[in-house]
Design a protein around this motif. Sequence first.
Motif, mmCIF file in Angstrom:
data_model
loop_
_atom_site.group_PDB
_atom_site.id
_atom_site.type_symbol
_atom_site.label_atom_id
_atom_site.label_comp_id
_atom_site.label_asym_id
_atom_site.label_seq_id
_atom_site.Cartn_x
_atom_site.Cartn_y
_atom_site.Cartn_z
ATOM 1 N N ALA A 2 -34.408 77.923 58.090
ATOM 2 C CA ALA A 2 -34.710 78.530 56.707
ATOM 3 C C ALA A 2 -36.103 78.472 56.401
ATOM 4 C CB ALA A 2 -33.669 77.590 55.932
ATOM 5 N N TYR A 3 -36.593 79.120 55.470
ATOM 6 C CA TYR A 3 -38.011 79.338 55.008
ATOM 7 C C TYR A 3 -38.190 80.003 53.701
ATOM 8 C CZ TYR A 3 -38.468 84.155 55.731
ATOM 9 O OH TYR A 3 -38.421 85.725 55.622
ATOM 10 N N SER A 4 -39.323 79.587 52.872
ATOM 11 C CA SER A 4 -39.628 80.353 51.504
ATOM 12 C C SER A 4 -41.041 80.983 52.000
ATOM 13 C CB SER A 4 -39.841 79.214 50.621
ATOM 14 O OG SER A 4 -40.974 78.322 50.948
ATOM 15 N N ARG A 5 -41.133 82.120 51.151
ATOM 16 C CA ARG A 5 -42.203 83.015 51.329
ATOM 17 C C ARG A 5 -42.842 83.146 49.735
ATOM 18 N NH1 ARG A 5 -41.242 89.043 53.445
ATOM 19 N NH2 ARG A 5 -40.415 89.275 51.162
ATOM 20 N N GLN A 6 -44.024 83.042 49.700
ATOM 21 C CA GLN A 6 -44.753 83.477 48.349
ATOM 22 C C GLN A 6 -45.973 84.209 48.630
ATOM 23 O OE1 GLN A 6 -46.344 78.745 48.286
ATOM 24 N NE2 GLN A 6 -47.163 80.090 46.682
ATOM 25 N N SER A 7 -46.305 85.190 47.783
ATOM 26 C CA SER A 7 -47.455 85.925 47.725
ATOM 27 C C SER A 7 -48.253 85.571 46.681
ATOM 28 C CB SER A 7 -47.096 87.611 47.876
ATOM 29 O OG SER A 7 -46.297 87.947 48.605
ATOM 30 N N LEU A 13 -58.820 88.493 48.236
ATOM 31 C CA LEU A 13 -57.697 89.089 48.793
ATOM 32 C C LEU A 13 -56.172 89.064 47.913
ATOM 33 C CD1 LEU A 13 -57.625 87.740 52.610
ATOM 34 C CD2 LEU A 13 -58.787 90.070 51.558
ATOM 35 N N VAL A 14 -55.416 90.204 47.853
ATOM 36 C CA VAL A 14 -54.209 90.291 47.006
ATOM 37 C C VAL A 14 -53.083 90.279 47.930
ATOM 38 C CG1 VAL A 14 -53.196 91.317 45.253
ATOM 39 C CG2 VAL A 14 -55.560 91.408 45.291
ATOM 40 N N PHE A 15 -52.145 89.620 47.501
ATOM 41 C CA PHE A 15 -50.891 89.637 48.360
ATOM 42 C C PHE A 15 -50.744 89.105 49.504
ATOM 43 C CE2 PHE A 15 -50.285 93.515 45.437
ATOM 44 C CZ PHE A 15 -49.557 92.699 44.345
ATOM 45 N N VAL A 16 -51.541 88.044 49.574
ATOM 46 C CA VAL A 16 -51.543 87.414 51.070
ATOM 47 C C VAL A 16 -50.170 86.621 50.980
ATOM 48 C CG1 VAL A 16 -52.548 85.387 52.095
ATOM 49 C CG2 VAL A 16 -54.199 87.031 51.399
ATOM 50 N N LYS A 17 -49.753 86.385 52.251
ATOM 51 C CA LYS A 17 -48.200 85.900 52.337
ATOM 52 C C LYS A 17 -48.385 84.688 52.900
ATOM 53 C CE LYS A 17 -45.312 89.927 52.194
ATOM 54 N NZ LYS A 17 -46.439 90.921 51.911
ATOM 55 N N LEU A 18 -47.731 83.632 52.493
ATOM 56 C CA LEU A 18 -47.468 82.241 53.069
ATOM 57 C C LEU A 18 -46.199 81.922 53.486
ATOM 58 C CD1 LEU A 18 -48.542 79.380 53.937
ATOM 59 C CD2 LEU A 18 -48.391 78.787 51.742
ATOM 60 N N CYS A 42 -52.861 90.604 58.349
ATOM 61 C CA CYS A 42 -54.313 89.862 58.605
ATOM 62 C C CYS A 42 -54.263 88.946 57.348
ATOM 63 C CB CYS A 42 -55.228 90.660 58.657
ATOM 64 S SG CYS A 42 -55.849 91.274 60.312
ATOM 65 N N TRP A 43 -54.600 87.805 57.461
ATOM 66 C CA TRP A 43 -54.611 86.501 56.595
ATOM 67 C C TRP A 43 -53.373 85.930 56.225
ATOM 68 C CZ3 TRP A 43 -59.266 84.829 57.370
ATOM 69 C CH2 TRP A 43 -60.097 85.708 57.550
ATOM 70 N N ASP A 44 -52.325 86.740 56.567
ATOM 71 C CA ASP A 44 -50.909 86.127 56.347
ATOM 72 C C ASP A 44 -50.932 84.737 57.334
ATOM 73 O OD1 ASP A 44 -50.137 88.064 54.811
ATOM 74 O OD2 ASP A 44 -48.722 89.024 56.003
ATOM 75 N N SER A 45 -50.144 83.824 56.840
ATOM 76 C CA SER A 45 -49.983 82.568 57.409
ATOM 77 C C SER A 45 -48.577 81.912 57.227
ATOM 78 C CB SER A 45 -51.134 81.467 56.988
ATOM 79 O OG SER A 45 -51.001 81.224 55.370
ATOM 80 N N ILE A 46 -48.777 80.665 58.082
ATOM 81 C CA ILE A 46 -47.485 80.230 58.503
ATOM 82 C C ILE A 46 -47.591 78.455 58.216
ATOM 83 C CG2 ILE A 46 -45.322 79.574 60.136
ATOM 84 C CD1 ILE A 46 -46.384 82.380 61.177
ATOM 85 N N ARG A 74 -53.128 84.711 60.890
ATOM 86 C CA ARG A 74 -53.651 86.006 61.546
ATOM 87 C C ARG A 74 -54.857 86.326 61.086
ATOM 88 N NH1 ARG A 74 -51.380 92.447 62.061
ATOM 89 N NH2 ARG A 74 -53.022 92.779 63.154
ATOM 90 N N LEU A 75 -55.735 86.580 62.071
ATOM 91 C CA LEU A 75 -57.195 86.852 62.015
ATOM 92 C C LEU A 75 -57.589 88.127 62.356
ATOM 93 C CD1 LEU A 75 -58.656 83.492 63.599
ATOM 94 C CD2 LEU A 75 -58.323 83.783 61.156
ATOM 95 N N PRO A 76 -58.555 88.682 61.389
ATOM 96 C CA PRO A 76 -58.893 89.924 61.628
ATOM 97 C C PRO A 76 -59.766 90.074 63.244
ATOM 98 C CG PRO A 76 -60.506 89.228 60.163
ATOM 99 C CD PRO A 76 -59.331 88.155 60.414
ATOM 100 N N LEU A 77 -59.717 91.183 63.873
ATOM 101 C CA LEU A 77 -60.545 91.291 65.113
ATOM 102 C C LEU A 77 -61.953 91.489 64.877
ATOM 103 C CD1 LEU A 77 -57.549 93.175 67.153
ATOM 104 C CD2 LEU A 77 -58.625 90.777 67.596
ATOM 105 N N VAL A 78 -62.626 90.924 64.237
ATOM 106 C CA VAL A 78 -64.144 90.842 64.133
ATOM 107 C C VAL A 78 -64.653 89.752 64.193
ATOM 108 C CG1 VAL A 78 -63.638 92.780 62.253
ATOM 109 C CG2 VAL A 78 -63.669 90.196 61.473
ATOM 110 N N PRO A 79 -65.974 89.798 64.631
ATOM 111 C CA PRO A 79 -66.773 88.381 64.876
ATOM 112 C C PRO A 79 -66.868 87.607 63.465
ATOM 113 C CG PRO A 79 -68.063 90.179 65.613
ATOM 114 C CD PRO A 79 -66.852 90.845 64.748
#
Length: 260
Positions: A2-7, A13-18, A42-46, A74-79
């Motif tokens: 079971a999990y919960s999700r919030q934006s 950033l807007v609407f990043v999900k955790l 990108c930037w969604d996290s757990i 999740r990170l962007p594929l940039v330096p």
Amino acid sequence: MAYSRQSFRIGRLVFVKLRTYETLDSTLSEAKRLFERGELLCWDSILAAEQTAGRGQNGRSWVSERGNLFSAVRLPLVPPFSLPCAPLALSLVYCETLAEFGFDCRLKWPNDLVVKIGAGYGKCSGTLLERKGDLLVAGTGINILSAPLPGQMREGAAIPAASLMQSNPQAARGLTPQSLWLAIMKRLTQTEPEAFSRSWHERAAQRLLWLGEPVRFIDALAVHEGTLAGLGSSGELILETRFGRSSFASGALLPAGPHR
């Protein structure tokens, strides 16, 4: 599972999900599953309250006691995130965040975070990056309330394990894994990656454990002795030796003297 999700809005950033879970095998494994279903941007996290199969560097397991922080983002594929220095660059973000909460933090090259414990330091965090195709994800554990026992650490570890509670009990009592993670994410996303890529190594150099002190460095070729002088622009370690300055991209950093 079971999990919960919030934006929420974080940084620019807007609407990043955790997503927060009671129990997971591994936050890194869950990130991969979500990505394969098209549910991890990108930037969604757990966050997980507990991991049953957490993993660290070189295939080692990561002890995952409740009350500590177990995350993946999740990170962007940039330096600098797409470069070998990424774990150290991320650790700087965590280090600066913890410093704001009142902890005396240092970076243990190449990817560990340590906090002051009495007259010395203890390892409180490690970061592991995994990439597969377009997916780049960073898994991080931070010991908030407890730390692995000596017998649970890898043999020959240069720094003992420690928790934030051991370092600063007053500051640690006010932290939860979620409040700490949200503070980290806010700092992580406030700076544009290009600007961060140009500046992070200078900030990180000032927080290096053993900066300006005699150290030993072991790579595939030899044991090097010298003074820890700082970091190069790509996160490589710079030693001042009797032969001059040398830089190293991989190896083990230890304090000077015999290592037991």
